[in-house]
Design an enzyme around this catalytic site. Sequence first.
Site, mmCIF file in Angstrom:
data_model
loop_
_atom_site.group_PDB
_atom_site.id
_atom_site.type_symbol
_atom_site.label_atom_id
_atom_site.label_comp_id
_atom_site.label_asym_id
_atom_site.label_seq_id
_atom_site.Cartn_x
_atom_site.Cartn_y
_atom_site.Cartn_z
ATOM 1 N N HIS A 290 -48.293 -98.652 -16.387
ATOM 2 C CA HIS A 290 -49.237 -98.537 -17.508
ATOM 3 C C HIS A 290 -50.428 -99.113 -17.742
ATOM 4 C CE1 HIS A 290 -48.192 -101.602 -20.583
ATOM 5 N NE2 HIS A 290 -47.347 -101.529 -19.984
ATOM 6 N N ASP A 302 -49.179 -107.289 -17.913
ATOM 7 C CA ASP A 302 -48.480 -106.215 -18.735
ATOM 8 C C ASP A 302 -49.646 -105.257 -18.925
ATOM 9 O OD1 ASP A 302 -46.546 -104.787 -20.054
ATOM 10 O OD2 ASP A 302 -46.472 -106.345 -21.738
ATOM 11 N N GLU A 336 -48.246 -97.180 -23.785
ATOM 12 C CA GLU A 336 -46.807 -97.833 -23.445
ATOM 13 C C GLU A 336 -46.424 -98.828 -24.408
ATOM 14 O OE1 GLU A 336 -43.619 -100.447 -22.099
ATOM 15 O OE2 GLU A 336 -45.614 -100.782 -22.318
ATOM 16 N N GLU A 337 -47.285 -99.449 -24.649
ATOM 17 C CA GLU A 337 -47.080 -100.762 -25.646
ATOM 18 C C GLU A 337 -46.566 -100.262 -27.091
ATOM 19 O OE1 GLU A 337 -46.726 -103.415 -24.751
ATOM 20 O OE2 GLU A 337 -47.703 -103.928 -22.928
ATOM 21 N N ASP A 364 -43.128 -102.777 -14.435
ATOM 22 C CA ASP A 364 -43.472 -103.143 -15.777
ATOM 23 C C ASP A 364 -42.812 -104.461 -16.000
ATOM 24 O OD1 ASP A 364 -44.833 -103.639 -18.104
ATOM 25 O OD2 ASP A 364 -43.669 -102.058 -19.195
#
Length: 453
Positions: A290, A302, A336-337, A364
């Site tokens: 992502h 991340d 995504e977060e 991830d």
Amino acid sequence: MKFLLLTFVGVVHLLSLSSGKTIYKNDISQRSFQEIKEEIASYGDVAKAIINLAVYGKAQNRSYERLALLVDTVGPRPSGSKSLEKAIQIMHQNLQEEGLENVHLEPVKIPHWERGEESAVMLEPRIHKMAILGLGSSIGTPPEGITAEVLVVTSFEELQRRAPEARGKIVVYNQPYVNYSKTVQYRVQGSVEAAKVGAVASLIRSVASFSIYSPHTGIQEYQDGVPKIPTACITVEDAEMMSRMASRGNRIVIQLKMGAKNYPDADSFNTVAEIIGSKYPEQVVLVSGHLDSWDVGQGAMDDGGGAFISWEALSLIKDLGLRPKRTLRLVLWTAEEQGGIGAFQYYQLHKANISNYSLVMESDLGTFLPSGLQFTGSEKARTIVEEVMSLLQPVNITQVFRAGEGTDINFWIQAGVPDAGEDVEKREPSCTVDGNANWYSCSGKQCGGSSKN
């Protein structure tokens, strides 16, 4: 990063070559396992070529250099931000310029939350300015802030036992760290549980086993029918300190100010590129990471690292002039977060063709030294993956673990599609990067990327 990349590219390419039918099917192939094993072994030279190009050839450090350029140029990429959309446009252009096939953007709607100015000051029993990070989607406080007495608890069970004491207070969770997947429930659900007993705000001990006075952000979730209260993470050190103070009978008062705001959903995109299969183009091996990140770090780990090794997997295959039998599809997810928002909309759009998805992969967990591959699928499919992984013996990454997962691919896993993802050396967050607690750890070693998660 290069060895994790080899795990990804090796499995992506070799699984897309072998066995004519998608491994989503229970009957993998009419051929005997011995025939499949012999076919996989015949790709030994291909595996060596991939290893040589990535480790010793012109592609050495390429994914790192690409990643460094993006994060240095764009910086943090929170959902709904102009920087995220800039990153998406840059990646779209990069994929087109590389000559990958079917490069396109698939529109989605994603949350837009901004942190604003925030602070927390202990007023009693002494003045102490605390480090905090508001949690994603939290509401803000009134401009003058919220000033209230603190109730410290170590669990949801204790909060329920002491519910009469919580009304009108700021609940501070000093939950013991067990592991990320168990302890993260306090970050995700803490504000709701505190609001149910009448609290005016909640502060959650950062979800990590180790801290250097570093708070961690991440998503939290409100619940319909429950009042929304401001919520933020505090450091392990401050949570422990207030727990000690409370155990002595000290009255603790905090003034909390948060300028957080939620805006209407924003337009965004999942970014897609392919190498189209030569024999079974309708069958897909999906590899992904992502592009979005939180706002308090560069998002280098991340999940910039995962996104870029996924891109590099296709780059290496293209550089070598290889044409797999199945289509290799790269997807760079958005939001995504916030709980896999972009990935869920991708799933809704493509699930009608679910039987064509042979394998879904997501990186991830951090691009640290891999020990093998996590895999979820049938035992027959597992035996094929084990044979494929044996071709990575030259870099000693051959193990196949169980229970693969990933926020962005869980929709496919739950529907029965096999999945795979890297298993890094350590997966518990002894140290963290990019502003939010992650599934991985440096275990005493230096991290790559921003040291703010």
